[in-house]
Design a protein around this motif. Structure first.
Motif, PDB file in Angstrom:
ATOM      1  N   PHE A  53       0.829  -1.201   0.000  1.00 22.08           N
ATOM      2  CA  PHE A  53       0.000   0.000   0.000  1.00 22.08           C
ATOM      3  C   PHE A  53       0.867   1.255   0.000  1.00 22.08           C
ATOM      4  CE2 PHE A  53      -2.113   3.420   2.421  1.00 22.08           C
ATOM      5  CZ  PHE A  53      -3.110   3.716   1.488  1.00 22.08           C
ATOM      6  N   GLY A  54       1.902   1.290   0.806  1.00 26.81           N
ATOM      7  CA  GLY A  54       2.805   2.431   0.814  1.00 26.81           C
ATOM      8  C   GLY A  54       3.464   2.647  -0.538  1.00 26.81           C
ATOM      9  N   ASP A  55       3.766   1.560  -1.229  1.00 32.21           N
ATOM     10  CA  ASP A  55       4.349   1.682  -2.571  1.00 32.21           C
ATOM     11  C   ASP A  55       3.366   2.380  -3.518  1.00 32.21           C
ATOM     12  OD1 ASP A  55       6.588   0.331  -1.679  1.00 32.21           O
ATOM     13  OD2 ASP A  55       5.970  -1.611  -2.500  1.00 32.21           O
ATOM     14  N   ALA A  56       2.076   2.036  -3.412  1.00 32.21           N
ATOM     15  CA  ALA A  56       1.064   2.683  -4.247  1.00 32.21           C
ATOM     16  C   ALA A  56       0.951   4.166  -3.901  1.00 32.21           C
ATOM     17  CB  ALA A  56      -0.284   1.991  -4.072  1.00 32.21           C
ATOM     18  N   VAL A  57       1.004   4.488  -2.613  1.00 36.92           N
ATOM     19  CA  VAL A  57       0.942   5.887  -2.185  1.00 36.92           C
ATOM     20  C   VAL A  57       2.126   6.669  -2.759  1.00 36.92           C
ATOM     21  CG1 VAL A  57       1.051   7.439  -0.195  1.00 36.92           C
ATOM     22  CG2 VAL A  57      -0.369   5.372  -0.107  1.00 36.92           C
ATOM     23  N   ARG A  58       3.324   6.094  -2.710  1.00 38.89           N
ATOM     24  CA  ARG A  58       4.502   6.772  -3.240  1.00 38.89           C
ATOM     25  C   ARG A  58       4.402   6.953  -4.750  1.00 38.89           C
ATOM     26  NH1 ARG A  58       6.475   3.350   0.663  1.00 38.89           N
ATOM     27  NH2 ARG A  58       7.433   4.431   2.445  1.00 38.89           N
ATOM     28  N   ARG A  59       3.875   5.951  -5.439  1.00 38.75           N
ATOM     29  CA  ARG A  59       3.679   6.110  -6.879  1.00 38.75           C
ATOM     30  C   ARG A  59       2.675   7.225  -7.160  1.00 38.75           C
ATOM     31  NH1 ARG A  59       3.574   0.303  -6.814  1.00 38.75           N
ATOM     32  NH2 ARG A  59       1.286   0.376  -6.997  1.00 38.75           N
ATOM     33  N   GLY A  60       1.613   7.281  -6.364  1.00 35.12           N
ATOM     34  CA  GLY A  60       0.633   8.351  -6.524  1.00 35.12           C
ATOM     35  C   GLY A  60       1.240   9.713  -6.278  1.00 35.12           C
ATOM     36  N   GLN A  61       2.087   9.809  -5.270  1.00 38.74           N
ATOM     37  CA  GLN A  61       2.771  11.067  -4.994  1.00 38.74           C
ATOM     38  C   GLN A  61       3.678  11.455  -6.150  1.00 38.74           C
ATOM     39  OE1 GLN A  61       4.569  12.224  -0.951  1.00 38.74           O
ATOM     40  NE2 GLN A  61       6.338  11.472  -2.091  1.00 38.74           N
ATOM     41  N   ASP A  62       4.383  10.494  -6.737  1.00 33.38           N
ATOM     42  CA  ASP A  62       5.235  10.776  -7.890  1.00 33.38           C
ATOM     43  C   ASP A  62       4.413  11.285  -9.071  1.00 33.38           C
ATOM     44  OD1 ASP A  62       7.575  10.047  -6.594  1.00 33.38           O
ATOM     45  OD2 ASP A  62       7.573   7.995  -7.370  1.00 33.38           O
ATOM     46  N   ILE A  63       3.276  10.643  -9.338  1.00 32.87           N
ATOM     47  CA  ILE A  63       2.407  11.097 -10.422  1.00 32.87           C
ATOM     48  C   ILE A  63       1.930  12.517 -10.144  1.00 32.87           C
ATOM     49  CG2 ILE A  63       0.173  10.721 -11.553  1.00 32.87           C
ATOM     50  CD1 ILE A  63       0.574   7.700 -10.929  1.00 32.87           C
ATOM     51  N   PHE A  64       1.587  12.782  -8.907  1.00 32.29           N
ATOM     52  CA  PHE A  64       1.066  14.088  -8.531  1.00 32.29           C
ATOM     53  C   PHE A  64       2.091  15.189  -8.764  1.00 32.29           C
ATOM     54  CE2 PHE A  64      -0.961  17.258  -5.912  1.00 32.29           C
ATOM     55  CZ  PHE A  64      -2.310  16.957  -6.046  1.00 32.29           C
ATOM     56  N   LEU A  65       3.343  14.911  -8.420  1.00 29.79           N
ATOM     57  CA  LEU A  65       4.398  15.924  -8.527  1.00 29.79           C
ATOM     58  C   LEU A  65       5.008  16.003  -9.920  1.00 29.79           C
ATOM     59  CD1 LEU A  65       6.257  15.301  -5.151  1.00 29.79           C
ATOM     60  CD2 LEU A  65       4.834  17.263  -5.748  1.00 29.79           C
ATOM     61  N   HIS A  66       5.081  14.893 -10.617  1.00 34.19           N
ATOM     62  CA  HIS A  66       5.764  14.836 -11.911  1.00 34.19           C
ATOM     63  C   HIS A  66       4.882  14.087 -12.911  1.00 34.19           C
ATOM     64  CE1 HIS A  66       9.252  16.080  -9.560  1.00 34.19           C
ATOM     65  NE2 HIS A  66       9.059  15.037  -8.781  1.00 34.19           N
ATOM     66  N   THR A  67       3.743  14.660 -13.216  1.00 35.29           N
ATOM     67  CA  THR A  67       2.723  13.967 -13.991  1.00 35.29           C
ATOM     68  C   THR A  67       3.225  13.571 -15.368  1.00 35.29           C
ATOM     69  OG1 THR A  67       1.126  15.368 -12.822  1.00 35.29           O
ATOM     70  CG2 THR A  67       0.299  14.031 -14.637  1.00 35.29           C
ATOM     71  N   GLY A  68       3.937  14.480 -16.033  1.00 36.72           N
ATOM     72  CA  GLY A  68       4.420  14.185 -17.375  1.00 36.72           C
ATOM     73  C   GLY A  68       5.446  13.073 -17.422  1.00 36.72           C
ATOM     74  N   LYS A  69       6.109  12.819 -16.310  1.00 36.34           N
ATOM     75  CA  LYS A  69       7.103  11.754 -16.256  1.00 36.34           C
ATOM     76  C   LYS A  69       6.461  10.414 -15.914  1.00 36.34           C
ATOM     77  CE  LYS A  69      11.367  10.344 -13.874  1.00 36.34           C
ATOM     78  NZ  LYS A  69      12.401  10.734 -12.874  1.00 36.34           N
ATOM     79  N   PHE A  70       5.544  10.411 -14.959  1.00 38.42           N
ATOM     80  CA  PHE A  70       5.013   9.149 -14.447  1.00 38.42           C
ATOM     81  C   PHE A  70       3.634   8.794 -15.010  1.00 38.42           C
ATOM     82  CE2 PHE A  70       8.137  10.430 -11.221  1.00 38.42           C
ATOM     83  CZ  PHE A  70       8.896   9.260 -11.151  1.00 38.42           C
ATOM     84  N   ALA A  71       3.016   9.719 -15.747  1.00 42.92           N
ATOM     85  CA  ALA A  71       1.742   9.417 -16.405  1.00 42.92           C
ATOM     86  C   ALA A  71       1.728  10.055 -17.789  1.00 42.92           C
ATOM     87  CB  ALA A  71       0.572   9.911 -15.568  1.00 42.92           C
ATOM     88  N   SER A  72       2.849   9.956 -18.482  1.00 45.25           N
ATOM     89  CA  SER A  72       3.009  10.649 -19.759  1.00 45.25           C
ATOM     90  C   SER A  72       2.001  10.207 -20.805  1.00 45.25           C
ATOM     91  CB  SER A  72       4.432  10.439 -20.288  1.00 45.25           C
ATOM     92  OG  SER A  72       4.689   9.054 -20.483  1.00 45.25           O
TER      93      SER A  72
END
Length: 318
Positions: A53-72
């Motif tokens: 679950f924490g891994d999913a939260v961290r991935r969500g945080q990455d998408i939130f901060l760097h959307t073009g990189k992690f959800a391009s």
């Protein structure tokens, strides 16, 4: 963390990352302190748990901060989620994620039915990110929902918390004015966002400060295209960490100026401007279809979808 003066509506992904690293707790805007509304403070960024679950939260945080990189694959411009939802979605008065999570499912007049949180996030990608809707069960949506859930853990559900959304402004004493707004913009905003509202990118093309209009900005379907929404955000949050510095009138005026420029087409447009206005626009605070400086806004907008449709956003630096 050094803050650059008055940069409308966005903290760059880099700045947000620095805020997380320093565990910054921004001052709560006065307008965000709703009388009688329950108070809530999200957990600190370093409290994300270990495990799947924490891994999913961290991935969500990455998408939130760097959307073009992690959800391009879903982003059609260079904006990040944190462009509107400041301090990684934590800041009261900047539509924080912990306050949004507890209000869904909810009816939205925009599409005339009850929306799940997943559908609300899909709309953010389609409109604010000028991109493509991820599937509701995609890892991107699940990770973002996990991030929001973690931030809202312990908050009461089904009630508006203090700091939710953008604090609405009363009607201005004078009708919002393009010329007055241009003066506010030139005085306070061009340093970060450029004289043409084009924003700034670093040498790698990563957003430093977002475009406020033009090909690389949010499209005509995004909530920020409404002058009242933009004015509320600006008044509550700008200059950075000093919300309320601009007068209410200045906030309305500069929002009108910002929204008085063309941007990517509304994705709901099917070739008929008047039909799109009738079905989705036409409000007092909506400039879509109006003639400003001899140009009918929306009549010749670049296609929605940005780089996802081959219409590459401009990359510029200052």
């Amino acid at each position: 963390m050094k803050l650059i003066p008055f940069c409308i509506w966005a903290v760059s992904a880099l700045a947000c990352g620095s805020a997380l690293a320093q565990q910054a707790q921004p001052a709560q805007p006065a307008a965000a302190k709703a009388a009688g509304a329950p108070q809530f403070t999200p957990p600190p960024a370093d409290a994300i748990p270990e495990g799947p679950f924490g891994d999913a939260v961290r991935r969500g945080q990455d998408i939130f901060l760097h959307t073009g990189k992690f959800a391009s694959q879903y982003a059609g411009n260079s904006l990040n989620c944190a462009s509107c939802h400041m301090d990684a979605g934590r800041q009261p008065g900047a539509s924080p994620m912990w306050a949004a999570y507890v209000l869904y499912p909810a009816y939205r007049a925009k599409n005339g039915h009850v929306n799940t949180l997943a559908e609300r996030l899909q709309g953010c990608f389609q409109f604010s990110m000028n991109g493509k809707r991820p599937a509701a069960d995609s890892q991107t949506i699940v990770d973002l929902e996990s991030y929001m859930y973690w931030m809202a853990k312990g908050a009461p559900t089904g009630v508006k918390l203090a700091g939710q959304g953008f604090p609405a402004l009363p009607k201005p004493a004078q009708e919002p004015d393009y010329v007055r707004g241009q003066k506010v913009f030139e005085q306070h905003c061009t340093l970060c966002h450029g004289a043409q509202g084009q924003g700034q990118h670093d040498a790698t093309g990563r957003m430093v400060f977002p475009a406020l209009w033009g090909d690389d900005s949010f499209n005509w379907g995004a909530g920020m295209h409404s002058v009242s929404t933009a004015a509320a955000f600006i008044h509550a949050n700008m200059p950075l960490s000093r919300g309320g510095t601009l007068t209410e009138q200045e906030s309305w005026d500069v929002a009108y100026y910002m929204d008085g420029h063309d941007r990517p087409q509304d994705p709901r447009y099917a070739g008929d401007l008047q039909a799109t206005i009738k079905e989705h626009h036409g409000g007092k605070n909506d400039l879509y279809g109006r003639e400003i400086n001899g140009k009918v806004l929306g009549a010749d907008s670049p296609p929605a979808g940005g780089r996802l449709t081959g219409h590459a956003p401009a990359k510029s630096t200052q």
